[in-house]
Design a protein around this motif. Structure first.
Motif, PDB file in Angstrom:
ATOM      1  N   LYS A 213     -32.415  27.608 -24.107  1.00  0.00           N
ATOM      2  CA  LYS A 213     -30.913  27.490 -23.616  1.00  0.00           C
ATOM      3  C   LYS A 213     -30.024  28.229 -24.388  1.00  0.00           C
ATOM      4  O   LYS A 213     -28.886  28.831 -23.730  1.00  0.00           O
ATOM      5  CB  LYS A 213     -30.331  26.011 -23.043  1.00  0.00           C
ATOM      6  N   ALA A 214     -29.967  27.655 -25.780  1.00  0.00           N
ATOM      7  CA  ALA A 214     -29.335  28.365 -26.558  1.00  0.00           C
ATOM      8  C   ALA A 214     -29.453  30.175 -26.676  1.00  0.00           C
ATOM      9  O   ALA A 214     -29.235  31.314 -27.366  1.00  0.00           O
ATOM     10  CB  ALA A 214     -29.746  27.969 -27.888  1.00  0.00           C
TER      11      ALA A 214
ATOM     12  N   GLN B   9     -37.735  20.209 -24.678  1.00  0.00           N
ATOM     13  CA  GLN B   9     -36.968  20.479 -25.397  1.00  0.00           C
ATOM     14  C   GLN B   9     -37.683  21.426 -26.103  1.00  0.00           C
ATOM     15  O   GLN B   9     -38.984  22.027 -26.588  1.00  0.00           O
ATOM     16  CB  GLN B   9     -37.388  19.051 -26.125  1.00  0.00           C
TER      17      GLN B   9
ATOM     18  N   ASN C  82     -35.124  23.956 -31.049  1.00  0.00           N
ATOM     19  CA  ASN C  82     -34.311  23.806 -31.387  1.00  0.00           C
ATOM     20  C   ASN C  82     -32.830  23.054 -30.502  1.00  0.00           C
ATOM     21  O   ASN C  82     -31.718  23.183 -30.961  1.00  0.00           O
ATOM     22  CB  ASN C  82     -32.827  24.988 -31.550  1.00  0.00           C
ATOM     23  N   GLY C  83     -33.730  22.826 -29.704  1.00  0.00           N
ATOM     24  CA  GLY C  83     -32.895  21.853 -28.962  1.00  0.00           C
ATOM     25  C   GLY C  83     -32.978  21.865 -27.089  1.00  0.00           C
ATOM     26  O   GLY C  83     -34.367  22.825 -26.774  1.00  0.00           O
ATOM     27  N   ARG C  84     -32.733  22.080 -26.242  1.00  0.00           N
ATOM     28  CA  ARG C  84     -32.982  22.054 -24.756  1.00  0.00           C
ATOM     29  C   ARG C  84     -33.210  23.421 -24.130  1.00  0.00           C
ATOM     30  O   ARG C  84     -32.807  24.206 -24.779  1.00  0.00           O
ATOM     31  CB  ARG C  84     -31.512  21.905 -24.203  1.00  0.00           C
TER      32      ARG C  84
END
Lengths: 658, 106
Positions: free
Chosen positions: B98-99, B31, B34-36
């Motif tokens: 990822k983003a 994590q 902000n995300g993955r």
């Protein structure tokens, strides 16, 4: 069967029944049977049925090389031939099979990834099929100018894919465009030897061209100048063409094309100014893909976008920094059917709301990684876009079951939803179960999903084809039992890291007859017993991933070797396999083409040698530990390469995960 | 610049500078802010910020933010030191969110 047949069947004893139908009528009846499995069942009814089906069969997909000659002779009405999955097909066998067969009707041939086929085979193909219209040679990475020259003899060719034919240069392309002047659809994706010169000749010779793909080529603005003269061009793809910039797009904008679809994604040097001038010249653009190329959005582009408000149906702006005003401007294109905003910074609930209130025809909405969005955005979508079919919400972690309840209630047409990393729970699945048209459901990394949630889905989503439960580690065998009961059409299933699953769960999966792709990474409790159940029951299994299934040993592989005869792709890295088991596996599975076997610590060098020699002619892709490169015999490696096998050597440390 | 035909490359989402390879992925189950996020064994064309101690989900770590060398976009961080034995395997490895990365040639 059709009513026609039933009426005949009911007409009294003796000479009545289906036997009264002529071969031709029976053939026409069988034409209406669409499902391949049903057609196969019809073939097995009687000799008359088999003859009728054979006389009318139009499409053929051959899986093994040995029966190819006989098959080509058995179906005189053949129009479409798919040899992409034909294991170990080479020039000699192709040429031999083609001679003596009547293939006057064959129009489309697919040889994708048929790495054993070269110019000799293609010469034979072109000679045997005078009406050839479409050839797919994609991913034959060894194909080059000699192969292109062979295809150039097919003067009636209208569609040609040379995607990833890495050896094709301007010379080969020149032969093709001179020989096949009626080309309408051409893909040169990845043929990086091709330059502006080749594209120029193409534009001068192939006036009928409607669709062109020059993605990943090193061509520049001069190519766009040439392409702009193709008057009938409707579709142009130039993904990742880093030598093209705004000047090139301006040239394209001034051209005389009938451009409807442009894909300029990942073009480093394209900015919104270039796209604005492109739109200026083509007011009827329907599809525009500018994903991952734009950094900022100029007003000129937005105002030009307004010119497309009646025609634009697909717009992809992934990776762009957006604001509410940008989304408002996009909302002006009220006929939008698909919008891509994946990884766009600045997508808020307000922005989405202003977009969807005017674009009520939206069917595909991609909001991957738009992490500012909340249930309010889902409410807006549910209120306005009732026809939505595909919703991508990966990593939108602020949404919850409340928003999904709105979607499920208002959007009955939902076919695909991606909720990876969204933290959804069983309550959300209870709502989603209302979407009985659901085909694809992705729930990766949703660790709060349990068997209860799966039970909801399997009770009413009977059409489900693809289910992704990656790292949903609360799932147990009971969840799989529910799935096997309710979702009988599942083809792709991902259960990686769902470590509570045991052989009993796999036993349930054995009843999923349509299953083709199964991923079972790191399921430490499953053994050969579970693998056997799957191999025996899932007769259509094409791909299975068993990486890190530490308890799977030779017995499990034996089951695959004995029953999973259609298997094409296999991953057994870290499995407890010995040389004997590996050898048996690779020699028995005649369709196996792609094997990943990193860290098979129990297999000796001799074991690898024997196993790889046994499958030499069939293997196309291998992944092995780089340490093996120096210990395997050079002649084996040469032989593999000569048979069209590509080996990926990796340097990964031996690490056990739980 | 990594050869386009060959290993699968990820690029910076902002300026498309090549930053890491798909083959170097160690884990996809992390994590980020902000995300993955993914854990990679190697990174390229990045610059590093100052080291600082941070309390992450898995415990206390010394990390340094990593930036795209061309456009200075924050892409993730590098694990310099892990204080718990079970987390030591992360030392010297890179987290890319990822983003922030996009597929380049696949």
């Amino acid at each position: 069967m059709s009513e026609e047949v039933q009426r005949y069947g009911g007409g009294g004893g003796g000479g009545g029944g289906v036997a009264a139908l002529s071969l031709d009528l029976l053939g026409q009846v069988l034409d209406r049977v669409r499902e391949p499995r049903d057609r196969k069942a019809c073939r097995l009814v009687s000799r008359a049925f088999a003859r009728a089906e054979a006389a009318h069969r139009r499409a053929l997909r051959v899986l093994r090389r040995e029966p190819l000659a006989r098959l080509l002779r058995a179906f005189p009405a053949l129009e479409r031939l798919d040899l992409s999955a034909c294991a170990s097909l080479d020039d000699a066998s192709l040429a031999a099979a083609l001679s003596g067969a009547d293939l006057a009707g064959v129009r489309r041939v697919c040889l994708a990834r048929a790495s054993g086929v070269g110019w000799r085979g293609l010469d034979a193909l072109v000679a045997a099929c005078p009406r050839l219209e479409a050839v797919d040679l994609s991913h034959c990475v060894g194909a080059g100018d000699r192969e292109a020259a062979a295809l150039a003899a097919a003067t009636g060719l209208r569609e040609l894919s040379l995607e990833k034919c890495l050896g094709v240069t301007d010379m080969g392309l020149a032969k093709v465009v001179v020989g096949c002047s009626r080309l309408e659809k051409l893909s040169l994706k990845w043929c990086r030897e091709i330059s502006d010169i080749g594209i120029d000749l193409l534009s001068k010779k192939c006036h009928e061209l409607r669709s062109l793909d020059i993605s990943y080529l090193k061509v520049g603005n001069e190519s766009l100048r040439s392409i702009s003269s193709l008057e009938k061009l409707e579709e142009l793809a130039m993904v990742c063409c880093s030598c093209i910039d705004d000047d090139g797009l301006e040239l394209l904008g001034k051209g005389s094309n009938s451009l409807q679809s442009v894909d300029a994604s990942r073009c480093d040097h394209v900015t919104s100014k270039g796209l604005a001038s492109l739109i200026d010249g083509h007011n009827f653009l329907q599809k525009l893909n500018a994903a991952d190329s734009l950094h900022e959005m100029r007003q000129s582009f937005l105002s030009n976008l307004a010119k497309l408000k009646d025609t634009l149906t697909v717009l992809r702006l992934d990776g762009l920094e957006v604001s509410s005003s940008v989304l408002l401007a996009i909302g002006g294109c009220t006929n939008l059917v698909e919008i891509g905003l994946s990884k766009c910074n600045g997508v808020t609930d307000e922005g989405i709301s202003s977009l969807v209130t005017r674009c009520s025809h939206l069917r595909v909405i991609d909001l991957t990684c738009c992490n500012l969005l909340t249930n309010n955005a889902l409410d807006s979508i549910a209120d306005n876009c009732k026809m939505v079919e595909c919703l991508r919400l990966e990593s939108c972690s602020s949404i919850s079951e409340k928003g999904l309840e709105q979607i499920a209630t208002s959007c009955p047409n939902l076919k695909e939803i991606d909720l990876t990393d969204c933290g959804v729970n069983d309550a959300a699945l209870q709502h989603l179960a209302k979407c009985s048209e659901l085909l694809v459901l992705k729930l990766g990394l949703c660790s709060s999903i349990s068997d209860k949630g799966l039970a909801f889905i399997s009770s009413s989503c009977g059409k489900l084809i693809e289910l992704d439960l990656y790292r949903c580690n609360s799932i147990t065998d009971d969840g799989l039992a529910a799935l096997a009961n309710g979702c009988k059409k599942i083809k792709m299933l991902n259960l990686c890291y769902c470590n509570k699953i045991t052989d009993s769960g796999l036993g349930h999966l054995g009843s999923l007859e349509e299953l083709t792709n199964l991923e079972l990474r790191c399921l430490a409790r499953i053994t050969g017993i579970g693998i056997s159940s799957v191999a025996i029951g899932c007769k259509n299994l094409i791909e299975i991933d068993l990486k890190r299934c530490y308890s799977v040993d030779d017995a499990g592989l034996w089951a695959l070797a004995r029953y999973a005869l259609n298997l094409r792709q296999l991953t057994i890295s870290y499995c407890q396999v010995t040389g004997l088991g590996l050898c048996h596996l690779l020699s028995s599975l005649r369709c196996l083409q792609d094997v990943k076997m990193v860290h098979l610590s129990w297999v000796s060098i001799e074991g690898f040698e024997m196993a790889l020699r046994a499958a030499c002619g069939r293997l196309k892709k291998l992944k092995m530990l780089s340490g093996l490169k120096s210990v395997l015999s050079p002649e084996l490696l040469q032989m593999l390469q000569a048979c069209g096998c590509r080996i990926r050597w990796v340097n990964k440390p031996l690490v056990y995960k739980d | 610049m990594a050869e386009l035909v060959g290993p699968r490359v990820y690029s910076c989402c902002h300026c498309r500078n090549h930053v890491c390879l798909h083959d170097d992925i160690i884990s996809k189950a992390f994590q980020g802010r902000n995300g993955r996020a993914f854990l990679f064994s190697h990174a390229m064309n990045i610059s590093m910020g100052p080291k600082e101690d941070r309390q992450l989900m898995t415990g206390l770590h010394t990390v340094a933010d990593i930036y795209c060398r061309d456009c200075r976009e924050v892409l993730g961080w590098k694990y310099e030191r892990a204080f718990e034995e079970s987390q030591k395997y992360k030392e010297g490895k890179f987290i890319f969110e990822k983003a922030k990365i996009v597929k380049e040639n696949w």
